[in-house]
Design an enzyme around this catalytic site. Structure first.
Site, PDB file in Angstrom:
ATOM      1  N   ASP A  14     -14.558  13.229  73.059  1.00 39.18           N
ATOM      2  CA  ASP A  14     -14.497  12.665  71.710  1.00 39.18           C
ATOM      3  C   ASP A  14     -14.928  13.726  70.700  1.00 39.18           C
ATOM      4  O   ASP A  14     -15.559  14.730  71.051  1.00 39.18           O
ATOM      5  CB  ASP A  14     -15.415  11.443  71.647  1.00 39.18           C
ATOM      6  CG  ASP A  14     -15.498  10.847  70.254  1.00 39.18           C
ATOM      7  OD1 ASP A  14     -14.444  10.504  69.692  1.00 39.18           O
ATOM      8  OD2 ASP A  14     -16.626  10.751  69.715  1.00 39.18           O
ATOM      9  N   ASP A  16     -15.756  13.082  66.558  1.00 41.59           N
ATOM     10  CA  ASP A  16     -16.731  12.678  65.541  1.00 41.59           C
ATOM     11  C   ASP A  16     -17.900  11.946  66.192  1.00 41.59           C
ATOM     12  O   ASP A  16     -17.725  10.922  66.851  1.00 41.59           O
ATOM     13  CB  ASP A  16     -16.063  11.783  64.498  1.00 41.59           C
ATOM     14  CG  ASP A  16     -16.852  11.706  63.206  1.00 41.59           C
ATOM     15  OD1 ASP A  16     -17.945  12.290  63.145  1.00 41.59           O
ATOM     16  OD2 ASP A  16     -16.370  11.069  62.262  1.00 41.59           O
TER      17      ASP A  16
END
Length: 276
Positions: A14, A16
């Site tokens: 991932d 953010d």
């Protein structure tokens, strides 16, 4: 070191909250990714963000000091375009979204139209209007398939939160009574797209993220291993609450990216030693 990592050969990471906050790199992100590259460990960046092209995402990461190339980036826009192209090759598509979505749809050989679409695909749209809502609702009520890039209700911005693609979708769903096909996390469609690109079986892949409700839930649904890092949304304070809300448990939890990198390095040394 945790032996659960011995079986994982690749990583879906991932962005953010995991590698950066806004325009600030999270400590250790550059070293983690550089280490994966040096060890030739396959990985991909996986993001629900549909507004940017893979090139733009890679450029943003590089500007923070995180090594990145466009072919390492999987966005919900690209996954949505691939999904539609597989289901209905060359079909007529109307989109509500930003440049990242329109580029992905065109690259997938889909015909972008402004009327009578076979599919309406919607992501984050910073210029969303009543007319766009009315048009989308009419097309969907008349039989167009509805595809949503990602269900995020809120997005971090300028130290606060702004409405996400899921909030816009709530209006469309209210106007149509139609549930969309959801591409992004926690849906398994984006994860399958990324896993297929890696070329591994799901059980050989671990998902790394900071969000129990999206990253970890998506990894579990896809049959992958899961690694929660307490670098973003999930913290020591709210961990148990998020686990209860998500209804799943991560395989491993690390406080920061340095701890994760040390564990991966340890596994690599063990594998090398076992070959001697």
């Amino acid at each position: 070191m945790n032996m659960a990592m011995m079986r994982w050969k690749a990583y879906l990471i991932d962005l953010d909250g995991t590698l950066y906050h806004g325009n600030r790199m999270i400590d250790g992100a550059d070293i983690l990714i550089a280490g994966l590259q040096q060890a030739s460990i396959p990985y991909l960046f996986v993001t629900n963000n549909s507004s940017k092209t893979p090139e733009e995402v890679a450029g943003r990461l590089s500007s923070m000091g995180i090594p990145a190339k466009a072919d390492h980036v999987c966005t919900s826009a690209v996954a949505a375009a691939e999904y539609i192209a597989q289901e209905q090759p060359g079909c007529r598509v109307a989109y509500i979204g930003e440049q990242g979505l329109s580029s992905a749809l065109a690259d997938a050989g889909l015909r972008l139209v402004e009327d009578d679409p076979e599919v309406v695909v919607q992501g984050i749209d910073l210029s969303f209007t009543y007319d766009k809502l009315a048009n989308a609702a009419g097309w969907i009520r008349n039989g167009a398939k509805y595809v949503l890039t990602n269900p995020d209700l809120l997005l971090p911005a300028n130290g606060g939160l702004m409405p996400g693609a899921g909030t816009l979708s709530a209006a469309i769903q209210a106007a149509t009574g139609c549930k969309p096909v959801v591409i992004g996390k926690p849906s398994g469609i984006l994860m399958k797209h990324a896993i297929d690109r890696l070329g591994f079986s799901p059980e050989d892949v671990a998902v790394v993220g900071d969000n129990m409700l999206t990253d970890i839930s998506a990894g579990v649904q896809a049959g992958c291993g899961t690694i929660l890092v307490l670098t973003g949304l999930t913290t020591d304070a709210n961990l148990q609450s998020f686990i209860a809300d998500a209804g799943v448990q991560p395989d491993l939890i690390y406080r920061d990216l340095h701890e994760l990198r040390q564990s991966i390095t340890g596994i690599l040394l063990m594998r090398e030693y076992s070959r001697i």
